[in-house]
Design a protein around this motif. Structure first.
Motif, mmCIF file in Angstrom:
data_model
loop_
_atom_site.group_PDB
_atom_site.id
_atom_site.type_symbol
_atom_site.label_atom_id
_atom_site.label_comp_id
_atom_site.label_asym_id
_atom_site.label_seq_id
_atom_site.Cartn_x
_atom_site.Cartn_y
_atom_site.Cartn_z
ATOM 1 N N UNK A 232 0.820 -1.298 0.028
ATOM 2 C CA UNK A 232 -0.023 -0.059 -0.165
ATOM 3 C C UNK A 232 0.836 1.085 -0.054
ATOM 4 N N UNK A 233 2.317 1.183 -0.487
ATOM 5 C CA UNK A 233 2.906 2.318 -0.450
ATOM 6 C C UNK A 233 2.805 3.003 -1.957
ATOM 7 N N UNK A 234 2.453 4.247 -2.011
ATOM 8 C CA UNK A 234 2.659 4.961 -3.224
ATOM 9 C C UNK A 234 3.563 5.989 -3.376
ATOM 10 N N UNK A 235 4.223 6.354 -4.537
ATOM 11 C CA UNK A 235 5.242 7.433 -4.764
ATOM 12 C C UNK A 235 4.431 8.439 -5.745
ATOM 13 N N UNK A 236 4.362 9.582 -5.276
ATOM 14 C CA UNK A 236 3.872 10.916 -5.817
ATOM 15 C C UNK A 236 5.041 11.346 -6.844
ATOM 16 N N UNK A 237 4.452 12.219 -7.895
ATOM 17 C CA UNK A 237 5.266 12.742 -8.685
ATOM 18 C C UNK A 237 6.093 13.902 -8.115
ATOM 19 N N UNK A 238 5.269 14.746 -7.220
ATOM 20 C CA UNK A 238 6.161 15.851 -6.479
ATOM 21 C C UNK A 238 7.194 15.691 -5.374
ATOM 22 N N UNK A 239 7.397 14.309 -5.221
ATOM 23 C CA UNK A 239 8.526 13.962 -4.231
ATOM 24 C C UNK A 239 9.910 14.484 -4.632
ATOM 25 N N UNK A 240 10.788 14.527 -3.808
ATOM 26 C CA UNK A 240 12.288 15.123 -4.020
ATOM 27 C C UNK A 240 13.050 13.739 -4.540
ATOM 28 N N UNK B 14 12.038 2.647 5.843
ATOM 29 C CA UNK B 14 10.677 3.632 5.977
ATOM 30 C C UNK B 14 10.874 4.558 7.163
ATOM 31 N N UNK B 15 11.709 4.342 7.781
ATOM 32 C CA UNK B 15 12.249 5.386 8.922
ATOM 33 C C UNK B 15 12.798 6.598 7.689
ATOM 34 N N UNK B 16 13.778 6.456 7.237
ATOM 35 C CA UNK B 16 14.341 7.277 6.189
ATOM 36 C C UNK B 16 13.350 8.056 5.098
ATOM 37 N N UNK B 17 12.235 7.163 4.714
ATOM 38 C CA UNK B 17 11.231 7.871 3.977
ATOM 39 C C UNK B 17 10.424 8.514 4.566
ATOM 40 N N UNK B 18 10.159 8.302 5.880
ATOM 41 C CA UNK B 18 8.987 9.200 6.836
ATOM 42 C C UNK B 18 10.061 10.626 7.108
ATOM 43 N N UNK C 73 4.957 20.532 -0.515
ATOM 44 C CA UNK C 73 3.831 20.305 0.017
ATOM 45 C C UNK C 73 2.787 21.240 -0.403
ATOM 46 N N UNK C 74 1.626 20.692 -0.921
ATOM 47 C CA UNK C 74 0.375 21.553 -1.390
ATOM 48 C C UNK C 74 -0.044 22.592 -0.586
ATOM 49 N N UNK C 75 -0.250 22.391 0.893
ATOM 50 C CA UNK C 75 -0.567 23.140 1.818
ATOM 51 C C UNK C 75 -0.579 22.641 3.235
ATOM 52 N N UNK C 76 -0.884 23.357 4.239
ATOM 53 C CA UNK C 76 -0.656 22.773 5.561
ATOM 54 C C UNK C 76 -1.391 21.452 5.963
ATOM 55 N N UNK C 77 -2.485 21.043 5.003
ATOM 56 C CA UNK C 77 -3.149 19.868 5.186
ATOM 57 C C UNK C 77 -2.475 18.468 4.328
ATOM 58 N N UNK C 78 -1.498 18.998 3.760
ATOM 59 C CA UNK C 78 -0.738 17.856 3.062
ATOM 60 C C UNK C 78 0.369 17.457 3.939
ATOM 61 N N UNK C 79 0.161 16.622 4.682
ATOM 62 C CA UNK C 79 1.192 16.190 5.874
ATOM 63 C C UNK C 79 1.880 14.831 5.376
ATOM 64 N N UNK C 80 3.211 14.857 5.367
ATOM 65 C CA UNK C 80 3.998 14.015 5.126
ATOM 66 C C UNK C 80 4.470 12.810 5.783
ATOM 67 N N UNK C 81 4.779 11.678 5.428
ATOM 68 C CA UNK C 81 4.997 10.468 6.001
ATOM 69 C C UNK C 81 3.811 9.812 6.784
ATOM 70 N N UNK C 82 2.561 10.124 6.479
ATOM 71 C CA UNK C 82 1.412 9.556 6.957
ATOM 72 C C UNK C 82 1.470 7.803 6.720
ATOM 73 N N UNK C 83 1.814 7.619 5.531
ATOM 74 C CA UNK C 83 1.643 6.180 5.285
ATOM 75 C C UNK C 83 2.378 5.332 5.876
ATOM 76 N N UNK C 84 3.311 5.754 7.017
ATOM 77 C CA UNK C 84 4.201 5.001 7.812
ATOM 78 C C UNK C 84 4.027 5.036 9.017
ATOM 79 N N UNK C 85 2.931 5.698 9.214
ATOM 80 C CA UNK C 85 2.351 5.991 10.803
ATOM 81 C C UNK C 85 1.088 4.889 11.249
ATOM 82 N N UNK C 86 1.363 4.207 12.449
ATOM 83 C CA UNK C 86 0.227 3.512 12.714
ATOM 84 C C UNK C 86 -1.089 3.985 12.479
ATOM 85 N N UNK C 87 -2.023 3.176 12.152
ATOM 86 C CA UNK C 87 -3.456 3.819 12.007
ATOM 87 C C UNK C 87 -4.124 4.185 13.191
#
Length: 222
Positions: free
Chosen positions: A49-57, A85-89, A99-113
């Motif tokens: 369930x990991x995705x790579x977005x085009x705007x990543x560095x 995943x620690x590095x990616x986070x 980031x597109x706005x303050x609601x575009x939080x990075x690293x969420x995919x690696x955080x416990x649900x």
């Protein structure tokens, strides 16, 4: 007759106000959606369930490719998985320039649900608080340029789980809160990094990662 004219005028003014509210609400939501639509998924690790977005560095994209290789192995090396995943986070969370706005939080995919909502809320009200929309941005924002070191330690970690029980008698209903503790195997990762330009943000952290199913998640960060 005069009263009827006043009523008509009042109704007219109410309609104008409602139209204005609807217009600005439409502009607000379409603007937000536009920000979201500019970010596209260019690669996925479907089984995890990991995705790579085009705007990543470029740094994030390289680390994502390394994660893809780790997870494509028949026997996944979970220590390497935890480090990656620690590095990616860190790269995703502490890089604000893309980031597109303050609601575009990075690293969420690696955080416990189970802690994700609290994590997002805290990030939005602290580190991400002052990010302007990327459509009208005039800010100097941090970008993680390198991971300096990553060390891993195998530990046992106590997960606390609160639950409520209800007891009903003839006279009253009683609510009781209990806290269960479960000890699990975990990884403690110590990581340090640097930025493209130093704005005084933190550059080291400790994280606890645990396994749920076949996936690893960050459950605690210091």
């Amino acid at each position: 007759m005069q009263k009827k004219k006043k009523n008509k005028l009042l109704i007219f003014l109410i309609i104008i106000v409602l139209i204005c509210i609807s217009f600005f609400a439409y502009k607000y939501f379409t603007s937000n959606n536009k920000d979201e639509e500019t970010v596209k998924v260019i690669k996925s690790i479907n089984k995890y369930g990991y995705n790579l977005n085009d705007n990543e560095t470029d740094l994030y994209k390289n680390k994502f490719s390394e994660l893809e290789k780790i997870l494509s192995s028949k026997n996944v090396d979970y220590e390497s998985y935890a480090k990656k995943i620690s590095e990616l986070f860190i790269i995703d969370f502490y890089t604000l320039s893309n980031k597109t706005s303050k609601n575009d939080i990075g690293g969420v995919a690696f955080v416990m649900p189970s802690i994700k909502d609290n994590f997002v809320e805290q990030a939005r009200s602290t580190f991400y608080r002052y990010i302007e929309s990327d459509t009208s941005r005039n800010q100097n924002l941090p970008e993680v340029s390198a991971i300096n070191s990553v060390t891993l330690e195998n530990i046992e970690f106590d997960i606390k789980d609160k639950s409520e029980t209800t007891t009903t008698s003839r006279t009253k209903r009683r609510y009781t809160t209990t806290e269960a503790k479960k000890t699990v195997e975990a990884y403690k990762v110590t990581i340090s990094w640097e930025y493209k330009k130093d704005y005084g943000y933190e550059n080291e952290a400790k994280m606890i990662l645990t396994k749920e199913g076949k996936k690893l998640y960050i459950i605690e960060m210091d």
